[in-house]
Write a protein that holds these residues in place. Structure first.
Motif, mmCIF file in Angstrom:
data_model
loop_
_atom_site.group_PDB
_atom_site.id
_atom_site.type_symbol
_atom_site.label_atom_id
_atom_site.label_comp_id
_atom_site.label_asym_id
_atom_site.label_seq_id
_atom_site.Cartn_x
_atom_site.Cartn_y
_atom_site.Cartn_z
ATOM 1 N N ALA A 1 0.850 -1.190 0.000
ATOM 2 C CA ALA A 1 0.000 0.000 0.000
ATOM 3 C C ALA A 1 0.886 1.240 0.000
ATOM 4 C CB ALA A 1 -0.917 0.001 1.225
ATOM 5 N N ASP B 1 -6.161 3.992 3.783
ATOM 6 C CA ASP B 1 -6.066 2.545 3.562
ATOM 7 C C ASP B 1 -7.144 2.072 2.590
ATOM 8 O OD1 ASP B 1 -3.893 1.698 5.357
ATOM 9 O OD2 ASP B 1 -5.207 2.454 6.929
ATOM 10 N N THR C 1 2.239 -0.321 4.581
ATOM 11 C CA THR C 1 1.809 0.925 3.966
ATOM 12 C C THR C 1 2.831 2.010 4.251
ATOM 13 O OG1 THR C 1 -0.020 2.502 3.727
ATOM 14 C CG2 THR C 1 0.405 1.675 5.947
ATOM 15 N N SER C 2 3.054 2.891 3.278
ATOM 16 C CA SER C 2 3.972 4.013 3.421
ATOM 17 C C SER C 2 5.354 3.510 3.835
ATOM 18 C CB SER C 2 3.389 5.037 4.406
ATOM 19 O OG SER C 2 4.136 6.232 4.389
ATOM 20 N N SER D 1 6.781 4.856 -1.809
ATOM 21 C CA SER D 1 5.404 5.192 -1.425
ATOM 22 C C SER D 1 5.038 6.622 -1.814
ATOM 23 C CB SER D 1 5.248 5.010 0.093
ATOM 24 O OG SER D 1 6.190 5.810 0.772
#
Length: 198
Positions: free
Chosen positions: A2, A7, A115-116, A167
């Protein structure tokens, strides 16, 4: 994988399903790893059917080597690395029981996501952001700017071999820096066919 920001509900449900289904709409146990923040993923993932969610803030090498962290990861059917600062993930987790436990779960076939900053540490090559956040204009002008800090994998995810992830790609105009990172990997890190996902 991600990229950061809001999200993706569909993505998170997909990740949970990769960890196994216990009954209709009921998935396995999730461990969320981070070096700062709170337990914001707990309710979110339980609402999608996770059997349990344990969020752990590991902000020291001692914490990354603790039996509590190791045991939680050893029982997890899904490991998720939240956003934050990837330099702290690399500095505090490399060479620890946390790293070994996560790698053992991945090797056993359990899914991992991030994520990130959590995304940034999943590839074979990691942009560690030790000094500052690289920007495309700066590193295109000088590929050896001090902000370009690349390191080997924190986690061993076979499908991400020879890969570097980045990201917030479009929002922060990061195409130039990703191309620079790939060029540096090939020039200075003996990467014969590095790939990037933004």
């Amino acid at each position: 994988l991600a990229g950061g920001g809001t999200d993706s509900d569909a993505g998170m449900k997909w990740l949970l399903a990769r960890g196994g289904t216990r009954s209709a709409g009921k998935y396995g146990d999730v461990v969320v790893l981070r070096t700062s923040g709170t337990n914001g993923y707990n309710k979110y993932l339980v609402n999608f059917g996770a059997n349990s969610v344990t969020s752990i803030v590991i902000s020291s090498v001692t914490g990354a080597n603790s039996d509590y962290v190791k045991n939680a990861i050893t029982k997890a059917e899904v490991v998720f690395i939240a956003g934050g600062d990837q330099s702290t993930y690399v500095n505090l987790w490399k060479g620890t029981a946390l790293q070994a436990a996560v790698n053992a779960r991945v090797a056993a076939g359990y899914p991992i996501g991030g994520t990130s900053a959590g995304l940034a540490v999943l590839g074979k090559y990691v942009y560690a952001a030790f000094n500052a956040s690289s920007t495309s204009p700066t590193v295109l002008a000088n590929p050896y700017d001090v902000s370009v800090t690349l390191t080997d994998a924190l986690f061993t995810v076979p499908i991400l071999d020879d890969l570097l992830t980045d990201s917030h790609f479009v929002v922060r105009d990061r195409m130039g820096r990703l191309v620079t990172f790939l060029a540096r990997l090939q020039q200075d890190y003996n990467a014969t066919a590095p790939r990037g996902i933004g």
